[in-house]
Motif scaffolding. Structure first.
Motif, PDB file in Angstrom:
ATOM      1  N   SER A 370       0.816  -1.213   0.000  1.00  0.00           N
ATOM      2  CA  SER A 370       0.000   0.000   0.000  1.00  0.00           C
ATOM      3  C   SER A 370       0.849   1.262   0.000  1.00  0.00           C
ATOM      4  O   SER A 370       0.442   2.284  -0.545  1.00  0.00           O
ATOM      5  CB  SER A 370      -0.943   0.008   1.214  1.00  0.00           C
ATOM      6  OG  SER A 370      -0.215  -0.093   2.421  1.00  0.00           O
ATOM      7  N   ARG A 371       2.051   1.192   0.600  1.00  0.00           N
ATOM      8  CA  ARG A 371       2.863   2.397   0.730  1.00  0.00           C
ATOM      9  C   ARG A 371       3.623   2.751  -0.550  1.00  0.00           C
ATOM     10  O   ARG A 371       3.775   3.910  -0.891  1.00  0.00           O
ATOM     11  CB  ARG A 371       3.866   2.224   1.882  1.00  0.00           C
ATOM     12  CG  ARG A 371       4.654   3.488   2.208  1.00  0.00           C
ATOM     13  CD  ARG A 371       5.660   3.264   3.327  1.00  0.00           C
ATOM     14  NE  ARG A 371       6.711   2.333   2.950  1.00  0.00           N
ATOM     15  CZ  ARG A 371       6.948   1.189   3.576  1.00  0.00           C
ATOM     16  NH1 ARG A 371       6.181   0.813   4.583  1.00  0.00           N
ATOM     17  NH2 ARG A 371       7.941   0.398   3.189  1.00  0.00           N
ATOM     18  N   ALA A 377       2.457   1.387  -9.283  1.00  0.00           N
ATOM     19  CA  ALA A 377       1.747   0.708 -10.365  1.00  0.00           C
ATOM     20  C   ALA A 377       0.499   1.472 -10.776  1.00  0.00           C
ATOM     21  O   ALA A 377       0.033   1.349 -11.921  1.00  0.00           O
ATOM     22  CB  ALA A 377       1.371  -0.707  -9.936  1.00  0.00           C
ATOM     23  N   GLY A 378      -0.028   2.279  -9.849  1.00  0.00           N
ATOM     24  CA  GLY A 378      -1.242   3.041 -10.143  1.00  0.00           C
ATOM     25  C   GLY A 378      -1.005   4.286 -10.963  1.00  0.00           C
ATOM     26  O   GLY A 378      -1.967   5.004 -11.254  1.00  0.00           O
ATOM     27  N   THR A 406      -5.506  -2.950  -3.953  1.00  0.00           N
ATOM     28  CA  THR A 406      -6.528  -2.705  -4.971  1.00  0.00           C
ATOM     29  C   THR A 406      -7.032  -1.274  -4.966  1.00  0.00           C
ATOM     30  O   THR A 406      -7.217  -0.669  -6.031  1.00  0.00           O
ATOM     31  CB  THR A 406      -7.710  -3.678  -4.785  1.00  0.00           C
ATOM     32  OG1 THR A 406      -7.224  -5.017  -4.860  1.00  0.00           O
ATOM     33  CG2 THR A 406      -8.762  -3.459  -5.860  1.00  0.00           C
ATOM     34  N   GLU A 407      -7.239  -0.707  -3.793  1.00  0.00           N
ATOM     35  CA  GLU A 407      -7.843   0.621  -3.749  1.00  0.00           C
ATOM     36  C   GLU A 407      -6.964   1.675  -4.404  1.00  0.00           C
ATOM     37  O   GLU A 407      -7.476   2.696  -4.888  1.00  0.00           O
ATOM     38  CB  GLU A 407      -8.138   1.006  -2.294  1.00  0.00           C
ATOM     39  CG  GLU A 407      -9.260   0.178  -1.694  1.00  0.00           C
ATOM     40  CD  GLU A 407      -9.572   0.564  -0.254  1.00  0.00           C
ATOM     41  OE1 GLU A 407     -10.735   0.378   0.150  1.00  0.00           O
ATOM     42  OE2 GLU A 407      -8.654   1.042   0.446  1.00  0.00           O
ATOM     43  N   THR A 408      -5.656   1.448  -4.449  1.00  0.00           N
ATOM     44  CA  THR A 408      -4.758   2.410  -5.074  1.00  0.00           C
ATOM     45  C   THR A 408      -4.403   2.032  -6.497  1.00  0.00           C
ATOM     46  O   THR A 408      -4.434   2.867  -7.407  1.00  0.00           O
ATOM     47  CB  THR A 408      -3.462   2.551  -4.250  1.00  0.00           C
ATOM     48  OG1 THR A 408      -3.801   2.943  -2.919  1.00  0.00           O
ATOM     49  CG2 THR A 408      -2.537   3.585  -4.857  1.00  0.00           C
ATOM     50  N   ALA A 409      -4.066   0.761  -6.719  1.00  0.00           N
ATOM     51  CA  ALA A 409      -3.621   0.333  -8.045  1.00  0.00           C
ATOM     52  C   ALA A 409      -4.776  -0.069  -8.954  1.00  0.00           C
ATOM     53  O   ALA A 409      -4.641  -0.032 -10.178  1.00  0.00           O
ATOM     54  CB  ALA A 409      -2.649  -0.840  -7.908  1.00  0.00           C
ATOM     55  N   ASN A 413      -4.036  -2.830 -13.131  1.00  0.00           N
ATOM     56  CA  ASN A 413      -2.588  -2.631 -13.064  1.00  0.00           C
ATOM     57  C   ASN A 413      -1.877  -3.791 -12.383  1.00  0.00           C
ATOM     58  O   ASN A 413      -0.752  -3.641 -11.924  1.00  0.00           O
ATOM     59  CB  ASN A 413      -2.275  -1.319 -12.328  1.00  0.00           C
ATOM     60  CG  ASN A 413      -2.638  -0.111 -13.162  1.00  0.00           C
ATOM     61  OD1 ASN A 413      -2.315  -0.051 -14.344  1.00  0.00           O
ATOM     62  ND2 ASN A 413      -3.333   0.841 -12.560  1.00  0.00           N
ATOM     63  N   MET A 414      -2.528  -4.944 -12.340  1.00  0.00           N
ATOM     64  CA  MET A 414      -1.933  -6.142 -11.753  1.00  0.00           C
ATOM     65  C   MET A 414      -1.665  -7.168 -12.847  1.00  0.00           C
ATOM     66  O   MET A 414      -2.210  -7.084 -13.949  1.00  0.00           O
ATOM     67  CB  MET A 414      -2.847  -6.702 -10.672  1.00  0.00           C
ATOM     68  CG  MET A 414      -3.028  -5.729  -9.517  1.00  0.00           C
ATOM     69  SD  MET A 414      -4.124  -6.342  -8.231  1.00  0.00           S
ATOM     70  CE  MET A 414      -4.108  -4.937  -7.090  1.00  0.00           C
TER      71      MET A 414
END
Length: 475
Positions: A370-371, A377-378, A406-409, A413-414
């Motif tokens: 998350s950090r 990637a986002g 998920t909430e950021t990327a 983007n995976m």
């Protein structure tokens, strides 16, 4: 324990009565999609030769370092598990005895992903009906051995049975790729090579000069100069592309990709070459050179289109005495804290917005999802976030990954799931677990009215199949 060992159809799905039915519906929609296994370590010779697997121990126990390290933690010795030089002290030659030791230690795998994968293999693939134990070891062994005598259990047949559409092997830069040439003719597009140059990028390794000679022999280009070294690497990359390769693979300790001035890199190369067994440069100098070479690998990927798979952050061979005795990948690799934001910055500044460059970044340091990695990637088009791997490809860790990233990327983007395994028969089990965990996460989004069911099913199909296809597609 019942008389007949069976697996629950809802295993690894959410326990609560609201999301479980939704998760079940999502999972069933993607359960039978083909497997795209683009990052793994099954020996290409298994598919090229298509010989029967030798015995249950060599298939299921000896090559699975997850399994053997757990038994070692409980007092077993690697030679007792068939690992190490066959002429070493205490080496167990009897595969049945190796399998007995595994079955006697079955309780130690409770709560681990190894338990999930092995249950799937034993029940779903080999039809085993009794739980492993000291008392049932021979019965389980005989059941598997009987299967392995059947041509339907040879490697190529299992590719079809497992639904593996494409599988990537991991091959040293100096590989002749002869086995891949045979497979390209006999199973076109099915088994693909992956370029792994790691030993060549770390001049302090004892085998570095010997590996340089291997590179020179394979490429036909002298590697006694820095320019020749780079040219030989380019030549071998081109050979992998010609053989159908789609990706490279890099497992450095650090995520640093800082390039050096050409003169400085040349000086370090020459200094290392003058030293005996790569001892001519310090640890700091080697770290600087390997970071520089990661940047060079990225630059070459921008030229030739090979996807750059990057999974730093593992301290290899934590027990050097074990590694020296039993060989590579046997010395108990351990995750370490890894920093990506600064480390990847040079590569992303140079190539992060380039249409010709693609990187998939993996980690075993959960804190950075998350950090660092999800935010990177986002935003950078060239970067995708790799799935949880190695110590993190377990149910709870995979759920934490989805929640953290998920909430950021976002999902797009995976890269989809990769199994990263030498244990061939665990591939369908690992992908099945990933699909179940993703179904559970998506079911919660549906239950919370954050996704419609049709969107969740579509996303599950992306994660299981379409995203890995897209992440590794040839350009």
């Amino acid at each position: 324990m019942t008389d007949t060992w069976t697996l629950h159809p809802d295993r690894a799905l959410p326990a609560d009565s609201v999301t479980r039915p939704i998760a079940r519906e999502i999972y069933l929609a993607v359960r039978d999609l083909p497997i795209v296994s683009m990052h793994g370590h099954v020996d290409v010779a298994a598919f090229a030769d298509d010989e029967p697997f030798p015995d249950p121990a060599q298939l299921l126990v000896v090559p699975d370092h997850y399994l053997t390290r757990m038994l070692v933690s409980q007092g077993a010795k690697l030679p007792e598990l068939g690992v190490g030089p066959a002429n070493g002290p205490g080496f167990e030659r009897d595969p049945r005895e190796i399998f007995r030791r595994f079955c006697a230690g079955w309780k130690h795998f409770r709560g681990t992903p190894t338990r999930y994968w092995m249950e799937h293999e034993l029940v779903e693939i080999f039809g085993v009906t009794v739980r492993p134990s000291a008392d049932t070891a021979d019965q389980v062994y005989d059941q598997i051995a009987e299967c392995l005598a059947d041509p339907a259990f040879r490697p190529r047949a299992l590719l079809d049975r497992f639904g593996i559409e494409t599988i990537g092997t991991t091959d040293p830069a100096w590989s002749t790729l002869d086995a891949h040439a045979r497979l390209a003719a006999e199973l076109p597009g099915r088994v693909l090579p992956t370029f792994r140059p790691d030993p060549l990028l770390h001049p302090a390794r004892p085998s570095w000069r010997e590996d340089l000679e291997r590179l020179a022999t394979a490429s036909g280009i002298a590697t006694d100069t820095y320019a020749g070294y780079l040219a030989a690497l380019r030549d071998r990359r081109a050979a992998f592309v010609a053989a159908g390769g789609l990706a490279t693979d890099h497992g450095h300790l650090s995520a640093d990709t800082t390039p050096l001035p050409d003169d400085a890199a040349r000086t370090l190369f020459e200094k290392a070459l003058r030293g005996a067994d790569g001892s001519g440069i310090s640890m700091a100098e080697e770290a600087a050179f390997s970071a520089h070479m990661l940047f060079q690998m990225a630059a070459m990927s921008a030229e030739d289109g090979l996807v750059m798979q990057f999974h730093p952050g593992v301290l290899r061979d934590h027990d050097p005495a074990v590694a020296a005795t039993f060989g590579p990948d046997k010395g108990y690799d351990i995750p370490v804290v890894t920093e990506f934001a600064h480390g990847l910055r040079p590569v992303l500044e140079a190539f992060g917005n380039s249409e010709s460059f693609r990187m998939i970044a993996f980690t075993v340091d959960e804190d950075v999802y998350s950090r660092e990695l999800a935010p990177l990637a986002g935003v950078y088009p060239a970067l995708r976030l790799g799935a949880p791997w190695w110590f993190l490809d377990a149910p709870d860790a995979m759920r934490r990954f989805r929640e953290a990233a998920t909430e950021t990327a976002g999902f797009s983007n995976m890269s989809g799931f990769v199994d990263d395994t030498r244990a061939f028969c665990s591939i369908p089990a690992r992908h099945d677990l990933a699909r179940r965990v993703d179904a559970g996460y998506l079911a919660r989004l549906v239950a919370e009215h954050r996704l419609d069911l049709d969107e969740a099913v579509d996303t599950a199909a992306d994660l299981a199949y379409h995203l890995p296809k897209a992440a590794y597609a040839a350009r």
